[in-house]
Design an enzyme around this catalytic site. Structure first.
Site, PDB file in Angstrom:
ATOM      1  CD  GLU A  24      -9.930   3.007  -1.284  1.00  0.00           C
ATOM      2  OE1 GLU A  24      -8.903   3.092  -1.991  1.00  0.00           O
ATOM      3  OE2 GLU A  24     -10.397   1.928  -0.909  1.00  0.00           O
ATOM      4  CD  GLU A  50      -9.832   0.047  -5.719  1.00  0.00           C
ATOM      5  OE1 GLU A  50      -8.878  -0.720  -5.908  1.00  0.00           O
ATOM      6  OE2 GLU A  50      -9.708   1.282  -5.593  1.00  0.00           O
TER       7      GLU A  50
HETATM    8  C1  GAL Z   1      -7.044   1.208  -3.609  1.00  0.00           C
HETATM    9  C2  GAL Z   1      -7.510   0.164  -2.601  1.00  0.00           C
HETATM   10  C3  GAL Z   1      -7.014   0.489  -1.208  1.00  0.00           C
HETATM   11  C4  GAL Z   1      -5.556   0.847  -1.227  1.00  0.00           C
HETATM   12  C5  GAL Z   1      -5.330   1.991  -2.196  1.00  0.00           C
HETATM   13  C6  GAL Z   1      -3.900   2.455  -2.290  1.00  0.00           C
HETATM   14  O1  GAL Z   1      -7.095   0.723  -4.894  1.00  0.00           O
HETATM   15  O2  GAL Z   1      -8.903   0.082  -2.599  1.00  0.00           O
HETATM   16  O3  GAL Z   1      -7.253  -0.628  -0.363  1.00  0.00           O
HETATM   17  O4  GAL Z   1      -4.821  -0.265  -1.602  1.00  0.00           O
HETATM   18  O5  GAL Z   1      -5.716   1.579  -3.480  1.00  0.00           O
HETATM   19  O6  GAL Z   1      -3.758   3.508  -3.206  1.00  0.00           O
END
Ligand code: GAL
Length: 694
Positions: free
Chosen positions: A332, A183
């Site tokens: 994710e 990110e």
């Molecule tokens: C994302 C990040 C992850 C985790 C997640 C939590 O932005 O890439 O490592 O922190 O958020 O929602």
């Protein structure tokens, strides 16, 4: 598509999972280098952090993943201090063992380079690798993303660790690909970065005279007589300076990424893809610039507070698909809830499954949950997971098991399929930034504007692409450009050619106002498209209260912003007019259209209320000859088509609160339940997957 394998092999993979696990258990690491079955076409995955757990725990976690049909783990992206505990001392053995252990459970690995979380020894010894915020404060160790994205020393370390990982794992058959960093977001405002920005401007503008003229620096005595005088501005500054800072940031992220990408590519098998995980509508850099070097686009899809908004989320999927013009990954997504919203409510029972299928419907080939299990300490103790701190499944695990079973079942039908649309929405970071810096009405949000068009158009056409204004447009019957505020000459040429070749271009408010330096066009809006339109914007008005409009789309309200249009050519048709409001607008054209040969250009000077926008969308679709992918469905049911060479898969998701029945235009194969069917019953959050041969 990265998965080019035959459906037959996938079926074999699934039916032989137990057998292959047994065989894999017997393999030595050297043998394992050469033997890997192809991964399933639609992958269920999770973020796994083996470095946070004793190795004795790995087997239990991997067995639970396998039970849920999880076939991918993303590993390593914050593990630098474990990979290089002190400068020049490397340890990748544990990672190799983790990859092998996962493989024994039929689970493939995506490796993250760990550069979003530099180790303490690095930033302590080389403090210039820490970023500096706009107020001049240097970041400290203890969080993440504390690195300076433009710092050469940091680039050196990042390249080194990426290269060592690639040399070690670039030929590992269980490594599917690479995620660079995590990110990209935080930039640095330190003096050395500023000097780089000044050099970057010099390369772009050549002379200060040129830069001064194009930024109109005579205004407020901003004129520069030396490159070193040029500051960094990121919120309130000369519009030319602001836009160029964001372009510099985008180019710097691209070179930050390239620095690692080059060494991975040089050392890894070509079958291992390279991506990074982006953030949907996040506008911290131009994603088209950064995505061009990647093999695959991926994003992190979080709802946060509330519930899934299918239009907003669907549009973010389509945006991400547009970065590479092909299927993408959800790297994710939230298992129920997050930990960073104001209220971290959980998604409803069934909603996580509906969301997973919504992802696939929009072209995701992987859905991966963040994360498997919370670290026992650390900043994210409250985040949703699939197993609890005790290491046993949380209630949501069974829903994820269902998703896993269904992905396995539907994989053979979905392999090689992708969304394909007759409608495109144009999206430009330049325009979003330009509007956000000078909103003129605080509520004028350019993403909301895009979604106000996307929602009703998507509901009728049942498929939309979101692409850059310079993308090839020939496949589209309808191209809609809401808020195309900055219009480069290249984009203008592209749009004019599109209309002349028979397409229908619809411009929304604020389009064609700015040139490529974020300066005002010397023609009124839509600037270089005025002649083609045969009309123009005489004046714009920020609105405190909505104003009435009426015409062929019906009566309704214009919100936030009004543009008084005029027609110059006799063949321009007025579609809507303003009712009585501020006197200036009364009775004046609010939306106009003109046929140009076989093509058409339309300008919409209003932000229509929902009902009026639905009528406008219906008109746009009909006049452009766009056909809905499946046909009418009950309100709240989303239709997501994915096209293959000889068949189409329709994914149906019921986002309404009640049971819905969808009648199909012809009998189709029910992929999840088997058999052939003419209609589908969907409870709330229900999902149907139908396949139709061509
Ligand atoms: C994302 C990040 C992850 C985790 C997640 C939590 O932005 O890439 O490592 O922190 O958020 O929602």
């Amino acid at each position: 598509m990265i998965h080019t394998t035959q459906p037959k092999l996938h079926r074999l993979f699934h039916s032989c999972t137990t057998l292959s696990v047994a065989i894999l258990l017997l393999l030595t690491p050297a043998m394992a280098q050469t033997a890997a079955s192809p991964p399933p076409p639609i992958l269920l995955g999770t973020a796994w952090y083996p470095e946070q757990w004793p190795e004795s725990r790995w087997e239990a976690d991997l067995a639970l993943m396998q039970k849920a049909d999880i076939h991918m783990v993303r590993v390593g992206e914050f593990a630098w201090s474990r990979m290089e505990p002190s400068e020049g001392q490397y340890d990748f053995d544990w990672l190799e063992r983790a990859i092998a252990a996962a493989a024994r459970h039929g689970i493939y690995t995506v490796l993250g380079t760990p550069t979003a979380a530099p180790p303490a020894w690095l930033t302590q010894k080389y403090p210039e690798t820490l970023r500096v915020d706009e107020q001049g404060h240097r970041a400290e160790h203890g969080n993440r993303q504390q690195f300076n994205f433009a710092n050469p020393k940091y680039h050196e370390f990042a390249r080194d660790i990426a290269e060592r990982m690639a040399k070690r794992f670039g030929h590992n058959p269980y490594v599917l690909g690479w995620q660079i960093d995590n990110e990209y977001a935080e930039v640095s405002f330190d003096p050395a970065t500023r000097a780089q920005f000044q050099q970057w401007l010099k390369a772009r503008y050549d002379t200060l005279d040129n830069l001064n003229a194009r930024w109109t620096t005579a205004y407020w005595s901003q004129t520069y007589s030396d490159w070193s005088q040029i500051p960094i501005e990121s919120t309130y500054g000369n519009p030319g300076l602001l836009l160029n800072w964001m372009r510099f940031v985008s180019d710097t992220w691209r070179s930050y990424q390239k620095n690692q990408l080059e060494v991975i590519r040089a050392n890894a098998d070509a079958r291992q893809f390279i991506t990074t995980n982006m953030m949907g509508w996040f506008d911290g850099f131009d994603h088209y610039t950064v995505a061009q070097d990647l093999d695959l686009a991926a994003w992190d899809d979080y709802v946060g507070q509330g519930h899934l908004d299918p239009a907003k989320n669907g549009a973010a999927h389509d945006l991400t698909r547009g970065f590479k013009g092909k299927n993408f990954w959800v790297m994710e997504t939230q298992p129920g809830s997050v930990n960073w919203a104001d209220i971290n409510n959980s998604l409803d029972k069934g909603e996580v499954r509906a969301m997973a299928w919504h992802d696939v419907g929009h072209g995701a080939d992987t859905v991966s949950y963040w994360q498997w299990r919370s670290a026992l300490n650390g900043q994210e103790e409250y985040h949703g997971t699939l197993v609890g701190p005790d290491g046993t499944p949380v209630p949501l695990y069974s829903e994820v098991e269902q998703i896993g079973r269904e992905f396995a079942k539907a994989g053979p039908a979905l392999v090689g399929t992708t969304p394909n649309s007759e409608v495109a929405i144009l999206h430009s970071y330049d325009s979003r930034w330009a509007i956000n810096w000078q909103r003129h009405n605080k509520d004028y949000d350019p993403v909301k504007e895009i979604i106000s068009y996307y929602g009703p158009l998507r509901a009728i056409s049942q498929s939309i692409d979101i692409v850059a204004p310079t993308a090839s447009l020939s496949q589209y019957k309808l191209v809609v450009a809401p808020g195309l505020n900055v219009l480069s000459e290249a984009a203008a040429r592209n749009l004019i050619a599109y209309v002349r070749q028979g397409g229908h271009l619809v411009l929304g408010q604020r389009s064609g106002m700015k040139n490529n330096d974020n300066g005002l066009q010397t023609q009124r809006q839509p600037g270089p498209l005025v002649d083609l339109l045969g009309g123009r914007v005489e004046q714009y008005y920020a609105l405190v209260h909505p104003v009435p409009v009426e015409g062929g789309w019906g009566s309704g309200q214009d919100q936030l912003w009004a543009e008084l249009l005029s027609t110059k050519a006799a063949d321009v048709q007025v579609l809507e007019r303003y009712g009585k409001s501020n006197g200036w607008l009364d009775g004046q054209p609010a939306a106009i259209t003109r046929q140009v040969g076989k093509g058409r250009i339309t300008y919409i000077g209003i932000w229509p209320d929902d009902q009026l926008m639905s009528a406008a969308a219906k008109w746009m679709v009909e006049v452009s000859g766009v056909k809905p992918a499946l046909g009418p469905v009950p309100q709240g049911v989303e239709v997501d088509p994915r096209y293959g060479n000889h068949h189409t898969v329709f994914i149906l998701v019921n986002f309404s609160k009640s049971q819905q029945t969808v009648s199909l235009p012809s009998a189709m194969q029910d992929v999840l339940n088997g058999g052939s069917t003419n209609s589908v019953n969907l409870p709330a959050y229900g999902v149907g997957v139908l396949s139709q041969q061509h």
